[in-house]
Motif scaffolding. Structure first.
Motif, short mmCIF file in Angstrom:
data_model
loop_
_atom_site.label_atom_id
_atom_site.label_comp_id
_atom_site.label_asym_id
_atom_site.label_seq_id
_atom_site.Cartn_x
_atom_site.Cartn_y
_atom_site.Cartn_z
N SER A 140 -0.06 4.24 1.64
CA SER A 140 -0.14 4.81 2.99
C SER A 140 -1.44 4.35 3.65
O SER A 140 -2.38 3.97 2.97
CB SER A 140 -0.07 6.34 2.95
N TRP A 190 -6.88 2.63 3.49
CA TRP A 190 -5.54 2.81 2.96
C TRP A 190 -5.58 3.35 1.54
O TRP A 190 -6.60 3.27 0.85
CB TRP A 190 -4.77 1.48 3.01
N ASN A 191 -4.44 3.90 1.12
CA ASN A 191 -4.31 4.45 -0.23
C ASN A 191 -3.51 3.49 -1.10
O ASN A 191 -2.42 3.05 -0.74
CB ASN A 191 -3.60 5.80 -0.18
N SER A 241 3.06 -2.44 11.37
CA SER A 241 1.78 -2.27 10.66
C SER A 241 0.66 -3.00 11.39
O SER A 241 -0.12 -3.75 10.79
CB SER A 241 1.88 -2.78 9.21
N ASN A 272 -4.48 5.52 6.10
CA ASN A 272 -5.14 6.72 6.60
C ASN A 272 -5.69 6.55 8.01
O ASN A 272 -5.64 7.47 8.83
CB ASN A 272 -6.27 7.14 5.66
N SER A 330 -3.74 8.34 10.95
CA SER A 330 -2.31 8.39 10.68
C SER A 330 -1.62 9.46 11.51
O SER A 330 -0.41 9.38 11.74
CB SER A 330 -2.06 8.65 9.20
N TRP A 389 0.85 -1.19 0.00
CA TRP A 389 0.00 0.00 0.00
C TRP A 389 0.88 1.23 0.00
O TRP A 389 2.07 1.17 0.31
CB TRP A 389 -0.92 0.01 1.21
#
Length: 119
Positions: free
Chosen positions: A30, A99-100, A76, A32, A53, A28
């Motif tokens: 990032s 997530w992005n 993580s 969020n 985050s 991923w």
């Protein structure tokens, strides 16, 4: 893709404690926010606690003062320390991560872990 594996549920007497863990793996850009939801039989899934985050936290009123959400960025992993458990905390607890990725923002869910508070 981001995959989540939960652990730490179980049976505990009222007043007891449990610690839930949820580890993310995959790839991923990032993350969020990470959070915990729960769903009791016959009820809708509800948010219990979340952490962003920026380490801002949000708790359902039922969890305030008893549950603590935290995260380990290196691993993580998101945790939920639950204390003074009550029978009404009994539910399946699900980890959620927003997530992005390449195409935008996604939600991933864990498989769920049963928490039962009963004498």
């Amino acid at each position: 893709q981001l995959h989540l594996v939960e652990s730490g549920g179980g049976l505990v007497q009222p007043g007891g404690s449990l610690r839930l863990s949820c580890a993310a793996s995959g790839s991923w850009f990032s993350i969020n926010a990470m959070g915990w939801y729960r769903q009791a039989p016959g009820k809708q899934r509800e948010l219990v606690a979340a952490i962003t985050s920026g380490d801002s936290t949000n708790y359902d009123d039922s969890a305030k003062g008893r549950f603590i959400i935290s995260r380990d960025i290196v691993r993580s992993t998101v945790y939920q320390q639950m204390s003074s458990l009550k029978p009404e905390d009994t539910a399946v607890y699900y980890c959620n991560v927003r997530w992005n990725g390449v195409m935008g923002e996604y939600d991933s869910w864990g498989q769920g872990t049963q928490v039962t508070s009963s004498s």
